[in-house]
Every structure is written in structure tokens, then in C-alpha cells.
Design an enzyme around this catalytic site. Sequence first.
Site, PDB file in Angstrom:
ATOM      1  N   PHE A 159     -64.270  81.037 -31.732  1.00 31.75           N
ATOM      2  CA  PHE A 159     -64.899  82.170 -31.030  1.00 31.75           C
ATOM      3  C   PHE A 159     -65.613  81.712 -29.759  1.00 31.75           C
ATOM      4  CE2 PHE A 159     -64.950  83.845 -35.507  1.00 31.75           C
ATOM      5  CZ  PHE A 159     -63.949  84.782 -35.299  1.00 31.75           C
ATOM      6  N   GLU A 364     -74.055  85.744 -29.888  1.00 32.69           N
ATOM      7  CA  GLU A 364     -75.332  85.203 -29.409  1.00 32.69           C
ATOM      8  C   GLU A 364     -76.523  85.721 -30.213  1.00 32.69           C
ATOM      9  OE1 GLU A 364     -75.817  84.874 -25.188  1.00 32.69           O
ATOM     10  OE2 GLU A 364     -73.658  84.818 -24.867  1.00 32.69           O
ATOM     11  N   GLU A 368     -78.633  90.586 -37.951  1.00 30.85           N
ATOM     12  CA  GLU A 368     -79.343  90.026 -39.098  1.00 30.85           C
ATOM     13  C   GLU A 368     -80.222  88.840 -38.686  1.00 30.85           C
ATOM     14  OE1 GLU A 368     -76.316  92.639 -40.160  1.00 30.85           O
ATOM     15  OE2 GLU A 368     -76.066  90.780 -39.023  1.00 30.85           O
TER      16      GLU A 368
END
Length: 390
Positions: A159, A364, A368
Site C-alpha cells: 500500500f 496515514e 481507530e
Amino acid sequence: MDFSLTDEERAVRDTVRSFIRREVMPLEAEVLRRERAHQPGLDHSELRELQLKARKFGFWGLATPEEYGGMDLPAVLQSLIWTELGHTFVPFRFGGEADNILFHATEEQKREFLIPTIEGERRSCFAITEPGAGSDAANIRLSARRDGDDWILDGEKTFITGGNDADFAIVVAVTDREKGARNGGATAFLVDRAMGWRSEFIQTMGEGGPASLIFDGVRVPHRNILGEIGQGFTLGMEWIGKGRYTIPSHAIGIAERVLQMAIDHANTRETFGTKIGTNQAIQWMIADSETELEAARWLVLKSAWTVDQGMDPRHASSMGKLYGAGMVNRVVDRVLQIHGGMGYTRELPIERWYRQVRLYRIFEGTDEMQRLIISRDLLRGYTKIGGHLA
């Protein structure tokens, strides 16, 4: 208490707004057409041309220190500019930027990596996330072992934004597994693609896509360490922290644009012989969106202001990131609903934003993680309810 913009802030914002409307927004129809054909919205040469146009107006390196030819703007001004950029879905960013942690480079590294990146001659990516280390960045496993004057990197990052186009990567690797990444066991390396790593495209629900980076015995010279040995995790957190007010600033711009689209549509679209804006259901969606947008605006500006005051921005920026990311998702969802079937088509950009902003609650720093930071700060007494006004 003065909530108005200064003359400088207003002038900079208005100049950026004019540039976006004049040079960038006219490209929207073509960008949508290309993306429907599964092509990039802008190629690198077109983006570069726009950036050079902006440079003629003095907009180059918003956060870059003046000694490197940048503007070194305060965080509040950067926030205002990111909001203006959010008014269009054209993938444009001002040039003259480099990853904030690249300024920790040595003079030799600055000549090889930092300055060419600022000038747009090189493209970088930042690689800390792994298949088993997302929010738990301290759980990274990609290893770097010393071999004479070199380090050998083995493992995978995933990612990674910009990883498909980058010609070098800032890679955080484990150099002392006993210490652990958080306690001085991770180091950042500057790794040219020519050294042997490869990237693999990851298809997502949004346009474009991140990459997996594969390191299989990649040899990196010791001189390519960024910062100090063991400083990798600290640098990684510094890199991630910058996005905590720029991402929701961008979200505010998106929300402003789509809300205006909803208002225009509600004032023109007729059903059963009357404008849909006369319906309470539509009115309430517009009212809720404006209220949440305004609340997010002040949370985000507060977090940027905290940076400019030299205060610890983590608590304020976590609240801004959490609320801003949630806000834009709710607003875009309502706007799509107000537009009905047309909002769901790719003829309008609403569904594109719908897919794009879902990422804002993840990258980024997930929702949570922001909640963990906010609650931990309060429970451990690191901050007080009411912040600097408490």
C-alpha cells in the site's frame, strides 16, 4: 477572539482559488473521460506543466524551506491551500515538494535525492507499511542486515503511495530485531529502484492505485542511511504526522464542492411539479452537511494553528483527522443521494469522490488509531478537556 483570515492568508487563498478555477477545473471533463477508459487522469508531463505554470505565480514548495527555493508557509496557510485543492478531483499538486523527513539527509544525500526531488527531476515514495504492519507500524518485518559497507534488504512493503512511479524509496527496515522497531531497532534507507527492488500495482476501489514493493537481497550502501541508525521509526512517525492536518484540509475542500453541487441541484431539479429543495428530507441533508463541514473546518484549522504555535499537535490533529475524514464521507454520501441515479453514474464526479474519500478513514492513521490517541491522551493526563483553553 478573531476568527477572520489575515490579509495575507486571504490573498494567498484567493490566488490559489483563481489558479485552480482557471487552469485546473477546465480539465475535469477530460480527466473523467480518461478515467472511464481506465487511463490516468493526468500523465506526468501534464502535471509537470501545471506545476510550472503555478511556479510563475510563486507557488512552489509550499512547505519547503526558503533556502531550497520553497515558500515555507505556515501550517494554517498550507491547510487553506489544501482545501482549495480539494475543490477539484483533477489529481494536481503544487510542485517543489519533498518528503518532510528527506531534510534529515546529509549534504551528499541532499544533492542526490532531496534537491532533484524538489525540482521534480526525481520521484520518491515512503515505505513503512507491510502486509502485517499497518496501523501497528512497529510490527514491521522487512529486514536490513549489515554486510561490510552495505546493508542487505529483504522483505515486502505494501500500500505504498507513489510506489509504481517512484525511482527511489525511503524504506524503514528492521536493523536490530531484539530492540524492536519502536525502541531503536529500525532504520530508514534511501533505496534507488536501480538497486533492485520492484513494484507491483495494487488495484483498489479508487482511481490509480498504490504498490507493493519487493526487496529480495537488495544491496544498499551504508551512506544511504537517512538520519541515524535506529531512528527509522521516529522518522516514520514524523512523516505520517504531517498528513494529520493536510488530509482533512483536502476533505473540507471536497465537501465544500459537493455540497454546492447539491444546493444547485436542489434548486433546479423538479419532481411532482416542485423543486426538490422544498422537501424537508433534502433540506435536512443540506443542513446537516453544512453543520458538520463547519465543525470540521475549525477542528482542522485549530490543528494547523497548533503546529504554527510550536505546540504538540498530535491530540488536535488526531481530532481533526478523525472528524474531517468521517465528515467528508457522510457529506458525499448525502450529496450522491440528493442526485439520485445520476449521482451514481460516472458522468458526474460524485461517485468518484465517494470512492476516493473512503480511503481518508484508513490511510496515514485509521479512525481507530485516532480514537486511541485521543482517548489515551485524556486517560493518561497528557492533555485536558478543552485543550489550550482548559
